[in-house]
Motif scaffolding. Structure first.
Motif, PDB file in Angstrom:
ATOM      1  N   HIS A 218       0.831  -1.199   0.000  1.00  0.00           N
ATOM      2  CA  HIS A 218       0.000   0.000   0.000  1.00  0.00           C
ATOM      3  C   HIS A 218       0.867   1.252   0.000  1.00  0.00           C
ATOM      4  O   HIS A 218       1.921   1.299   0.653  1.00  0.00           O
ATOM      5  CB  HIS A 218      -0.911   0.046   1.239  1.00  0.00           C
ATOM      6  N   LEU A 219       0.416   2.246  -0.735  1.00  0.00           N
ATOM      7  CA  LEU A 219       0.952   3.596  -0.618  1.00  0.00           C
ATOM      8  C   LEU A 219       0.004   4.380   0.278  1.00  0.00           C
ATOM      9  O   LEU A 219      -1.195   4.466  -0.006  1.00  0.00           O
ATOM     10  CB  LEU A 219       1.054   4.251  -1.993  1.00  0.00           C
ATOM     11  N   ILE A 220       0.525   4.924   1.362  1.00  0.00           N
ATOM     12  CA  ILE A 220      -0.287   5.709   2.296  1.00  0.00           C
ATOM     13  C   ILE A 220      -0.029   7.185   2.065  1.00  0.00           C
ATOM     14  O   ILE A 220       1.122   7.621   1.994  1.00  0.00           O
ATOM     15  CB  ILE A 220       0.035   5.346   3.757  1.00  0.00           C
ATOM     16  N   HIS A 221      -1.114   7.947   1.942  1.00  0.00           N
ATOM     17  CA  HIS A 221      -1.009   9.397   1.815  1.00  0.00           C
ATOM     18  C   HIS A 221      -1.678  10.041   3.026  1.00  0.00           C
ATOM     19  O   HIS A 221      -2.847   9.761   3.330  1.00  0.00           O
ATOM     20  CB  HIS A 221      -1.690   9.887   0.530  1.00  0.00           C
ATOM     21  N   ILE A 222      -0.938  10.903   3.703  1.00  0.00           N
ATOM     22  CA  ILE A 222      -1.445  11.609   4.887  1.00  0.00           C
ATOM     23  C   ILE A 222      -1.949  12.976   4.460  1.00  0.00           C
ATOM     24  O   ILE A 222      -1.193  13.788   3.929  1.00  0.00           O
ATOM     25  CB  ILE A 222      -0.338  11.771   5.948  1.00  0.00           C
ATOM     26  N   TYR A 223      -3.237  13.224   4.679  1.00  0.00           N
ATOM     27  CA  TYR A 223      -3.830  14.532   4.394  1.00  0.00           C
ATOM     28  C   TYR A 223      -3.879  15.341   5.694  1.00  0.00           C
ATOM     29  O   TYR A 223      -4.561  14.953   6.652  1.00  0.00           O
ATOM     30  CB  TYR A 223      -5.257  14.376   3.858  1.00  0.00           C
ATOM     31  N   ILE A 224      -3.179  16.454   5.714  1.00  0.00           N
ATOM     32  CA  ILE A 224      -3.180  17.302   6.906  1.00  0.00           C
ATOM     33  C   ILE A 224      -4.409  18.205   6.918  1.00  0.00           C
ATOM     34  O   ILE A 224      -5.096  18.328   7.935  1.00  0.00           O
ATOM     35  CB  ILE A 224      -1.892  18.136   6.976  1.00  0.00           C
ATOM     36  N   ALA A 225      -4.722  18.847   5.788  1.00  0.00           N
ATOM     37  CA  ALA A 225      -5.839  19.802   5.742  1.00  0.00           C
ATOM     38  C   ALA A 225      -7.173  19.135   6.071  1.00  0.00           C
ATOM     39  O   ALA A 225      -7.972  19.663   6.847  1.00  0.00           O
ATOM     40  CB  ALA A 225      -5.894  20.472   4.370  1.00  0.00           C
ATOM     41  N   SER A 226      -7.423  17.976   5.483  1.00  0.00           N
ATOM     42  CA  SER A 226      -8.707  17.293   5.708  1.00  0.00           C
ATOM     43  C   SER A 226      -8.608  16.194   6.766  1.00  0.00           C
ATOM     44  O   SER A 226      -9.589  15.475   7.004  1.00  0.00           O
ATOM     45  CB  SER A 226      -9.218  16.700   4.396  1.00  0.00           C
ATOM     46  N   SER A 227      -7.457  16.032   7.384  1.00  0.00           N
ATOM     47  CA  SER A 227      -7.259  15.095   8.496  1.00  0.00           C
ATOM     48  C   SER A 227      -7.745  13.681   8.156  1.00  0.00           C
ATOM     49  O   SER A 227      -8.726  13.179   8.705  1.00  0.00           O
ATOM     50  CB  SER A 227      -7.976  15.609   9.757  1.00  0.00           C
ATOM     51  N   LYS A 228      -7.016  13.035   7.259  1.00  0.00           N
ATOM     52  CA  LYS A 228      -7.381  11.666   6.891  1.00  0.00           C
ATOM     53  C   LYS A 228      -6.159  10.955   6.297  1.00  0.00           C
ATOM     54  O   LYS A 228      -5.163  11.591   5.941  1.00  0.00           O
ATOM     55  CB  LYS A 228      -8.527  11.658   5.884  1.00  0.00           C
ATOM     56  N   LEU A 229      -6.284   9.631   6.219  1.00  0.00           N
ATOM     57  CA  LEU A 229      -5.299   8.798   5.543  1.00  0.00           C
ATOM     58  C   LEU A 229      -5.960   8.149   4.341  1.00  0.00           C
ATOM     59  O   LEU A 229      -7.089   7.663   4.432  1.00  0.00           O
ATOM     60  CB  LEU A 229      -4.785   7.679   6.460  1.00  0.00           C
ATOM     61  N   ALA A 230      -5.257   8.125   3.219  1.00  0.00           N
ATOM     62  CA  ALA A 230      -5.736   7.409   2.040  1.00  0.00           C
ATOM     63  C   ALA A 230      -4.769   6.275   1.736  1.00  0.00           C
ATOM     64  O   ALA A 230      -3.553   6.458   1.802  1.00  0.00           O
ATOM     65  CB  ALA A 230      -5.860   8.344   0.848  1.00  0.00           C
ATOM     66  N   LEU A 231      -5.311   5.101   1.404  1.00  0.00           N
ATOM     67  CA  LEU A 231      -4.498   3.942   1.077  1.00  0.00           C
ATOM     68  C   LEU A 231      -4.701   3.564  -0.380  1.00  0.00           C
ATOM     69  O   LEU A 231      -5.847   3.379  -0.827  1.00  0.00           O
ATOM     70  CB  LEU A 231      -4.855   2.738   1.965  1.00  0.00           C
ATOM     71  N   TYR A 232      -3.607   3.455  -1.113  1.00  0.00           N
ATOM     72  CA  TYR A 232      -3.623   3.013  -2.499  1.00  0.00           C
ATOM     73  C   TYR A 232      -2.967   1.632  -2.546  1.00  0.00           C
ATOM     74  O   TYR A 232      -1.768   1.509  -2.262  1.00  0.00           O
ATOM     75  CB  TYR A 232      -2.865   3.985  -3.396  1.00  0.00           C
ATOM     76  N   GLN A 233      -3.752   0.611  -2.864  1.00  0.00           N
ATOM     77  CA  GLN A 233      -3.185  -0.733  -2.915  1.00  0.00           C
ATOM     78  C   GLN A 233      -2.559  -0.982  -4.275  1.00  0.00           C
ATOM     79  O   GLN A 233      -3.172  -0.760  -5.323  1.00  0.00           O
ATOM     80  CB  GLN A 233      -4.252  -1.789  -2.645  1.00  0.00           C
ATOM     81  N   ILE A 234      -1.309  -1.453  -4.255  1.00  0.00           N
ATOM     82  CA  ILE A 234      -0.560  -1.752  -5.474  1.00  0.00           C
ATOM     83  C   ILE A 234      -0.621  -3.253  -5.712  1.00  0.00           C
ATOM     84  O   ILE A 234      -0.132  -4.043  -4.888  1.00  0.00           O
ATOM     85  CB  ILE A 234       0.897  -1.277  -5.345  1.00  0.00           C
ATOM     86  N   HIS A 235      -1.250  -3.654  -6.802  1.00  0.00           N
ATOM     87  CA  HIS A 235      -1.413  -5.062  -7.127  1.00  0.00           C
ATOM     88  C   HIS A 235      -0.290  -5.507  -8.055  1.00  0.00           C
ATOM     89  O   HIS A 235      -0.083  -4.927  -9.124  1.00  0.00           O
ATOM     90  CB  HIS A 235      -2.770  -5.309  -7.799  1.00  0.00           C
ATOM     91  N   LEU A 236       0.429  -6.535  -7.646  1.00  0.00           N
ATOM     92  CA  LEU A 236       1.527  -7.068  -8.437  1.00  0.00           C
ATOM     93  C   LEU A 236       1.177  -8.472  -8.921  1.00  0.00           C
ATOM     94  O   LEU A 236       0.824  -9.346  -8.133  1.00  0.00           O
ATOM     95  CB  LEU A 236       2.812  -7.132  -7.612  1.00  0.00           C
ATOM     96  N   SER A 237       1.253  -8.686 -10.209  1.00  0.00           N
ATOM     97  CA  SER A 237       1.080 -10.014 -10.792  1.00  0.00           C
ATOM     98  C   SER A 237       1.853 -10.044 -12.102  1.00  0.00           C
ATOM     99  O   SER A 237       2.159  -8.997 -12.686  1.00  0.00           O
ATOM    100  CB  SER A 237      -0.396 -10.333 -11.040  1.00  0.00           C
TER     101      SER A 237
END
Length: 416
Positions: A218-237
């Motif tokens: 996962h790539l995690i992005h921390i949002y300071i302004a909106s106070s949240k975490l977003a997770l981007y799952q990277i699929h490898l095959s």
């Protein structure tokens, strides 16, 4: 920011830290090598390599080493080579043999600014410059260029655990990512577009982490302004690679990126709020509870003798956080491993069905599960709740048995 003294060891806390290494006897600059779990102490021409996992120290001497203004020091996985990069090195990394002292300087092909460099294995390494990602191989005879991937690069992030590199160019919310396997073969991944809260927001490397949770990258992005975490799952095959965005995790109001640090332990996401001096836990597989932590936010507590407590500082400005779950305190000379006390967390989950599911996803959870079942009998939980929990346990056991049978069949076929 003012630091806070620690409390007593008897306090019940969900997140604890145990001291792995103390290096107060060594003088010099301290560097942590994330790929190899090494602490490298550089003092003039003397190098002390401390293995965090194996609890051993190797001392070597490199003659004519320029140890001033060092930015980073990284060893090859076999520890036969050590690479140094300093701010006054004229965009050159210098690789020294730990055995014979041979020196191999290397610049980028266009002698452009070096942004970062990383070992891929004991012989291959890459250099990230403002214009390309360049891959090289190293042998006793010297350094050989292998391949380059041209990009306009402003900054990059790299995960040493899964060997994924993400670089940012002119379109700063679009990341170009590469996956490096154990044979140093490179796969270009689909473009990762990180959603921003506004046009004025600028994506920063400090807001991103590449982590592995439940064997998924996962790539995690921390949002300071909106106070949240977003997770981007990277699929490898082998057939196809893709990236999917998961629902965001809301956070309490955070003042700045510097006040947020992330760890991973037992597939749990730990978020350390430096200013508030608390640590919070999320289980991304608990779909019903992603909007709040799985337990009450509490301070991290180190497991040390009472005599050491007065000299320790909680969430110190001197702490450096490393993935997956380490803290380096250069000032005090300690290296910590951060862990989650599953038994303590279990006490804060009142829903027995949710608790058992939570424990099933943890390693070495047999005893806590049996204890929970015993309490359910003692508390005379309803038959429907007990039945539901046992159905869940049986389902997991059946999946495990099927996987074991498939593995046994594969072994029998291979030996036939």
């Amino acid at each position: 920011m003012m630091a806070q003294a620690l409390g007593s060891r008897e306090e019940v806390n969900h997140v604890v830290a145990t001291k792995l290494v103390s290096f107060t006897e060594w003088k010099g600059n301290i560097f942590y090598d994330e790929l190899n779990f090494l602490l490298i102490v550089v003092h003039r021409e003397d190098i002390h390599v401390i293995s965090v996992r194996q609890k051993r120290t190797t001392s070597i001497q490199i003659r004519n080493l320029n140890a001033s203004n060092l930015i980073s020091v990284k060893a090859s996985p076999d520890e036969k080579w050590i690479c140094f990069y300093s701010s006054d090195s004229d965009n050159t990394i210098n690789i020294y043999s730990a055995l014979g002292g041979n020196k191999y300087p290397q610049t980028t092909r266009k002698r452009t600014k070096i942004i970062d460099y990383h070992w891929l294995d004991s012989f291959n390494f890459m250099i990230i410059s403002a214009t390309a990602v360049e891959v090289y191989t190293l042998a006793d005879s010297g350094i050989k260029f292998i391949k380059e991937y041209k990009h306009s690069i402003n900054w990059c992030i790299f995960s040493t655990r899964v060997l994924i590199l993400s670089v940012s160019g002119h379109q700063e919310n679009n990341l170009v990512a590469y996956y490096f396997d154990k044979q140093a073969q490179v796969t270009k991944l689909p473009k990762i577009t990180v959603d921003l809260d506004s046009r004025d927001e600028v994506l920063k490397p400090q807001a991103l982490r590449v982590v592995q949770i439940y064997n998924r990258i996962h790539l995690i992005h921390i949002y300071i302004a909106s106070s949240k975490l977003a997770l981007y799952q990277i699929h490898l095959s082998y057939a196809k690679q893709s990236v999917t965005r998961k629902p965001p995790i809301p956070l309490r109001k955070l003042p700045s990126l510097s006040s947020v640090q992330i760890h991973i332990f037992d597939n749990l996401l730990l978020l350390h709020d430096i200013d508030a001096k608390i640590s919070m836990l999320w289980d991304i597989k608990d779909k019903d509870c992603l909007h709040f932590p799985i337990s009450a936010p509490l301070p991290l507590v180190p497991l040390v003798d009472k005599s050491e407590l007065n000299d320790l500082i909680l969430y110190s400005d001197d702490w450096e956080f490393y993935l997956p779950n380490y803290i380096l305190d250069k000032k005090k000379g300690h290296f910590w491993k951060v862990m989650v006390d599953i038994n303590a967390v279990s006490k804060s989950i009142s829903d027995k069905g949710r608790l058992v599911q939570f424990l099933q996803r943890r390693h070495n959870s047999r005893d806590p599960i049996l204890l929970t079942l015993r309490k359910m009998v003692e508390e005379r939980c309803t038959l429907s709740v007990v039945s539901h929990i046992f159905d869940s346990l049986n389902q997991v056991a059946a999946i495990g048995n099927n996987q074991q049978q498939q593995l046994l069949q594969q072994l029998q076929i291979q030996s036939a």
